[in-house]
Every structure is written in C-alpha cells, then in structure tokens.
Design a protein around this motif. Sequence first.
Motif, PDB file in Angstrom:
ATOM      1  N   GLY C  36       0.825  -1.205   0.000  1.00  0.00           N
ATOM      2  CA  GLY C  36       0.000   0.000   0.000  1.00  0.00           C
ATOM      3  C   GLY C  36       0.856   1.251   0.000  1.00  0.00           C
ATOM      4  N   VAL C  37       1.948   1.228   0.772  1.00  0.00           N
ATOM      5  CA  VAL C  37       2.868   2.376   0.811  1.00  0.00           C
ATOM      6  C   VAL C  37       3.503   2.592  -0.560  1.00  0.00           C
ATOM      7  N   ILE C  38       3.872   1.479  -1.249  1.00  0.00           N
ATOM      8  CA  ILE C  38       4.422   1.605  -2.599  1.00  0.00           C
ATOM      9  C   ILE C  38       3.446   2.354  -3.494  1.00  0.00           C
ATOM     10  N   SER C  39       2.163   1.959  -3.447  1.00  0.00           N
ATOM     11  CA  SER C  39       1.169   2.608  -4.297  1.00  0.00           C
ATOM     12  C   SER C  39       1.032   4.083  -3.957  1.00  0.00           C
ATOM     13  N   LEU C  40       1.078   4.401  -2.664  1.00  0.00           N
ATOM     14  CA  LEU C  40       0.938   5.804  -2.240  1.00  0.00           C
ATOM     15  C   LEU C  40       2.080   6.652  -2.790  1.00  0.00           C
ATOM     16  N   ILE C  41       3.331   6.154  -2.625  1.00  0.00           N
ATOM     17  CA  ILE C  41       4.488   6.910  -3.131  1.00  0.00           C
ATOM     18  C   ILE C  41       4.411   7.008  -4.650  1.00  0.00           C
ATOM     19  N   LEU C  42       3.964   5.932  -5.278  1.00  0.00           N
ATOM     20  CA  LEU C  42       3.866   5.924  -6.735  1.00  0.00           C
ATOM     21  C   LEU C  42       2.873   6.972  -7.207  1.00  0.00           C
ATOM     22  N   SER C  43       1.778   7.170  -6.457  1.00  0.00           N
ATOM     23  CA  SER C  43       0.807   8.162  -6.922  1.00  0.00           C
ATOM     24  C   SER C  43       1.379   9.572  -6.792  1.00  0.00           C
ATOM     25  N   VAL C  44       2.195   9.833  -5.753  1.00  0.00           N
ATOM     26  CA  VAL C  44       2.869  11.138  -5.655  1.00  0.00           C
ATOM     27  C   VAL C  44       3.818  11.321  -6.839  1.00  0.00           C
ATOM     28  N   MET C  45       4.523  10.233  -7.190  1.00  0.00           N
ATOM     29  CA  MET C  45       5.484  10.300  -8.282  1.00  0.00           C
ATOM     30  C   MET C  45       4.773  10.552  -9.611  1.00  0.00           C
ATOM     31  N   PHE C  46       3.623   9.903  -9.828  1.00  0.00           N
ATOM     32  CA  PHE C  46       2.852  10.147 -11.047  1.00  0.00           C
ATOM     33  C   PHE C  46       2.432  11.607 -11.116  1.00  0.00           C
ATOM     34  N   TYR C  47       2.042  12.167  -9.977  1.00  0.00           N
ATOM     35  CA  TYR C  47       1.636  13.567  -9.976  1.00  0.00           C
ATOM     36  C   TYR C  47       2.807  14.468 -10.361  1.00  0.00           C
ATOM     37  N   LEU C  48       4.016  14.158  -9.825  1.00  0.00           N
ATOM     38  CA  LEU C  48       5.180  14.986 -10.156  1.00  0.00           C
ATOM     39  C   LEU C  48       5.576  14.803 -11.616  1.00  0.00           C
ATOM     40  N   LEU C  49       5.278  13.636 -12.206  1.00  0.00           N
ATOM     41  CA  LEU C  49       5.578  13.419 -13.621  1.00  0.00           C
ATOM     42  C   LEU C  49       4.440  13.899 -14.512  1.00  0.00           C
ATOM     43  N   GLN C  50       3.597  14.784 -14.008  1.00  0.00           N
ATOM     44  CA  GLN C  50       2.535  15.433 -14.784  1.00  0.00           C
ATOM     45  C   GLN C  50       1.503  14.450 -15.308  1.00  0.00           C
ATOM     46  N   ALA C  51       1.132  13.475 -14.494  1.00  0.00           N
ATOM     47  CA  ALA C  51       0.073  12.558 -14.898  1.00  0.00           C
ATOM     48  C   ALA C  51      -1.005  12.517 -13.821  1.00  0.00           C
ATOM     49  N   PRO C  52      -1.815  13.574 -13.676  1.00  0.00           N
ATOM     50  CA  PRO C  52      -2.780  13.602 -12.563  1.00  0.00           C
ATOM     51  C   PRO C  52      -3.864  12.537 -12.678  1.00  0.00           C
ATOM     52  N   ASP C  53      -4.247  12.185 -13.917  1.00  0.00           N
ATOM     53  CA  ASP C  53      -5.265  11.141 -14.069  1.00  0.00           C
ATOM     54  C   ASP C  53      -4.798   9.826 -13.476  1.00  0.00           C
ATOM     55  N   VAL C  54      -3.561   9.458 -13.832  1.00  0.00           N
ATOM     56  CA  VAL C  54      -3.014   8.195 -13.355  1.00  0.00           C
ATOM     57  C   VAL C  54      -2.820   8.240 -11.846  1.00  0.00           C
ATOM     58  N   ALA C  55      -2.416   9.412 -11.327  1.00  0.00           N
ATOM     59  CA  ALA C  55      -2.204   9.538  -9.885  1.00  0.00           C
ATOM     60  C   ALA C  55      -3.502   9.300  -9.130  1.00  0.00           C
ATOM     61  N   LEU C  56      -4.606   9.849  -9.664  1.00  0.00           N
ATOM     62  CA  LEU C  56      -5.905   9.663  -9.007  1.00  0.00           C
ATOM     63  C   LEU C  56      -6.324   8.197  -9.031  1.00  0.00           C
ATOM     64  N   THR C  57      -6.104   7.542 -10.165  1.00  0.00           N
ATOM     65  CA  THR C  57      -6.471   6.125 -10.251  1.00  0.00           C
ATOM     66  C   THR C  57      -5.669   5.291  -9.281  1.00  0.00           C
ATOM     67  N   GLU C  58      -4.345   5.549  -9.249  1.00  0.00           N
ATOM     68  CA  GLU C  58      -3.487   4.761  -8.366  1.00  0.00           C
ATOM     69  C   GLU C  58      -3.869   5.000  -6.907  1.00  0.00           C
ATOM     70  N   ALA C  59      -4.207   6.256  -6.572  1.00  0.00           N
ATOM     71  CA  ALA C  59      -4.567   6.549  -5.184  1.00  0.00           C
ATOM     72  C   ALA C  59      -5.862   5.856  -4.799  1.00  0.00           C
ATOM     73  N   ALA C  60      -6.831   5.795  -5.722  1.00  0.00           N
ATOM     74  CA  ALA C  60      -8.113   5.197  -5.354  1.00  0.00           C
ATOM     75  C   ALA C  60      -8.041   3.682  -5.370  1.00  0.00           C
ATOM     76  N   ILE C  61      -7.441   3.111  -6.418  1.00  0.00           N
ATOM     77  CA  ILE C  61      -7.472   1.660  -6.565  1.00  0.00           C
ATOM     78  C   ILE C  61      -6.284   1.006  -5.863  1.00  0.00           C
ATOM     79  N   GLY C  62      -5.063   1.523  -6.121  1.00  0.00           N
ATOM     80  CA  GLY C  62      -3.894   0.869  -5.565  1.00  0.00           C
ATOM     81  C   GLY C  62      -3.812   0.971  -4.060  1.00  0.00           C
ATOM     82  N   VAL C  63      -4.059   2.179  -3.531  1.00  0.00           N
ATOM     83  CA  VAL C  63      -3.872   2.359  -2.091  1.00  0.00           C
ATOM     84  C   VAL C  63      -5.008   1.734  -1.316  1.00  0.00           C
ATOM     85  N   ALA C  64      -6.254   2.023  -1.716  1.00  0.00           N
ATOM     86  CA  ALA C  64      -7.370   1.583  -0.888  1.00  0.00           C
ATOM     87  C   ALA C  64      -7.774   0.148  -1.212  1.00  0.00           C
ATOM     88  N   LEU C  65      -8.247  -0.081  -2.445  1.00  0.00           N
ATOM     89  CA  LEU C  65      -8.951  -1.338  -2.711  1.00  0.00           C
ATOM     90  C   LEU C  65      -8.012  -2.536  -2.740  1.00  0.00           C
TER      91      LEU C  65
END
Lengths: 124, 242, 90
Positions: C36-65
């Motif tokens: 879960g921590v990997i997914s959380l850090i990955l979503s921050v990284m996606f946001y910094l790499l200018q991919a907000p759509d992917v960051a939102l998906t990773e935060a909702a699906i990867g971290v929680a579900l």
Amino acid sequence: MFGDYQNVVTMSVYGSSIALILIGLYGVLIKKHLMKIVIGLSVVDSGVNLMFVAVGYIKGGTAPIFSPSVIDSKPLMVDPVPQALVLTAIVIGFAVTAVALSLVIRLFKHHNTARIDQIKSLKW
Amino acid sequence: MKKYLAIFLLLIVGFYLIQAFNLVPFGANRVGNIDDESTVGAYYLKNTVPKTSVANVVTAIVVNYRGFDTLGEVTVLFLATTGLGSILFRKRKHGEEEERVLKESSQLVKIGSRLLFPFIALLGIYVFIHGHLTPGGGFQGGAIIATGFLLMLVAYKNYKLGHGALTWIESLAGITFAGIGIWGLITGGTFLENNAFPGLGNVNDLISGGVIPIIYIAVGFKVAAELTGVLDILLSIKPNKN
Amino acid sequence: MIFYVVIFSILALLLVASGLYAIIQKDLLYAVISTGVISLILSVMFYLLQAPDVALTEAAIGVALTTVIFVITIRNTTRFEDENDNNKVK
C-alpha cells in the motif's frame, strides 16, 4: 529544468522502476508462499506502470489538460498516450489481483496450507 | 543454490533493462512538433480540442480514440467479478441467512462512517461527471464510490447491499455504453462516433464533448457496482476454524 | 529546481525500501501494508511526472482497494509466511 542534477533525477525515476521490477520478479521466483507470489506480481505491476509514465514525460511539459487560458497558446505538454495505457493497466491489475487472491483462498480452503511446496497432490 | 541462480538471472534481466533505458533519455521530447502530427501523441494533442471539444486529452483517448479498448476493459472487470463469484461459490444450507463474517464495530465507527458516506459518494460522482474537464473520470470516480461502500460494509455487520440493484446498475451501464456505440453505426458513422447525438458544444463547458461524458458516467456507475460486488463477495467468505 | 531533485531522490529511496520490505518481511500483514505504501508513493510520483489522471487512479485503486482485498485474504488464510509462526499468535 533540473540543471546539473539531471542524472540524479534520471537515476531515481528509471532506477526505481527497474528496481521494483527486479524485486517483484525475485519474489515471484524465490518465495514459496502464494500470498508472497501475488504481492510480487503486484510490485512488478507498479514498476511497469512507473516505467510507462516516466517514458512519456517531457522536460518542462504540463499535464495534458487544456484549461481556458492555455487553449490558444499551445503549451508544451507531456505525451498523453502512455498515461491512457497506464490508466487501463491499473484497473486490469486490480482485476487480476482479485482473481489471483480468490484462487489463493480456494487453494487454502482445500489443502489447509498456502505454501506451494506443501501442496503435493495434483488432483483436488 | 536456487536463490543464486535466480539472482544471476535477475542480474541479466536488469543489465538489459538498463541498456534499453539508455536509448530513451529521460525527459527528452519524443512527441515532436505538435503541428507536424509526426507521432500519435502529437496527433492527439493537436486534434482533441477541435475535433472532440474535450479539455482532458487523456479522457478523450481513453473513451473515444481508444473507446473499443475501454469497452473490452469494462468487460474484463465484469468477467473478474463473475469469476470471483464462481470460484468462491459456497452452497448455502436451506434457510441460512447470508451474513458478513465480521465483528460488530463500535458506535463511533458506525456513526462516523454513516456521516462520511454521502460525502465520499458525492466526491466520486463529482469526479466522474467532470471527467472531461479535470483529472479524473469513470474509473477513478467508481473506485472512490466503492471505497465509500467498503466503509459501510466494514462498519455495519448486517449492511444490506441490494444485489438486484447492483446487477441492474451494472447491466444498464454496460448496455448504455454498447448502445451509444451502436447508435453511432446507425446514424451513419463509425462505432462510438463522437458527435452522434448531443452535439459537441463549447470546450470547458460542463455539457460538451458529445457522447464522451455520457459514456464516462456509465463507466463510473459500472465500475462502482463491480468493485462493490468484488468487496461484498470477498467479505462474506466464512473463515476456516482450525 | 533543486527542490524537485531532492523530492525525486527521497521518493525513489522510499519506493525501493518499501519494495524490499514487502518481499523480505515474513509477517504478511506488514508486507501487504508495505505494498500500500508503494502505491501511495507511486501516486505522488505520477503527480510529479505530470500525470494527474493516473495519480488519481493509483490513489483510489492501488492504495485503498488492493490493500483491502489483500487484508481480507490474510484474514481467510494465514498471517505468517512460515507455518510454525502461525501457532505463536493464536
């Protein structure tokens, strides 16, 4: 954009994606517990997703969303294609993980163990 | 012994991965000049706003340019839910009530989750209604709504989830998606033709982009129903008593 | 832009560390939280790499579900990788 530290950023983004892929593959190859294998697959999935998005990144680019103020000026934007692919890949990854975990539960109920070195019978 | 063999293999894989990454410098402009349309990314960036009047290019690619792919993806999710249900199928004894095997939560958790649930659902609906304007869309919004249902499922031991309603929502959303695609064929265009009926509208309006927002709302409902179904199936397994 | 350089290197170190922890740790519950921590850090990284759509998906699906379905599976199977450890807690 990053000046002299370009190499550090390259190393950290590409390096962490390669490291995640290798770590996950190690888990899949070595570990005996089924849950660990599924965790390894999930880690490989994360690494591949990071790799795709990193390849599509363009230095100084903005997110591929046109707000009213930039619609005419055509700013530099990052590649949207890898992002769309990764969006699909994350959702499919969840479906794959869910089915794999249900198989783990089913195997555990039948054999009363989740370690593949102790599941010896071929027939259920 | 086996461990060292695996590490050796991984070193080979890692070496070639690094070699491959050396060919793709980080942050280099691989899209090229947008007006040339020399790459597929440049084509999408140039043509999304004039042709589909959607502000978010990723949404336009996912729902329209690669809409067939998304239809397949939603089908994969549906199949995963069905497969999960059939793998974990358990014969119920006659008259046995279906119940989730959880301990009763405290009053604080119950009230708190009931208080939070409408706001989480509202956030999810906001995310998928504005999918063509801001980051987000059907998949993200659906997952957020499923998280809200997860909260309720964990907090209330006997939280009744209407299975009929879930199935209906899922089927209706799927039929909407496929029906819009076929409607494009009927009106003389291609499958999933974008300006089939509502018209394109102005960029950055809420009602704009042809069929893209409608499809994304349908996808949102479908994903929410499917993910909630997955969680419900997994939470109602009886654990072994040993 | 030294700020971004520092953020990227810290995030990369955290990613590799939590990946290693997820594979090495014998207690599966800790390993799952680490994914879960990997997914959380990955979503921050996606946001910094200018991919907000992917960051939102990773935060909702990867971290929680994903984390939640892993935890449900642990509840239905065993908590420890070694079978002997399972008897200690119960």
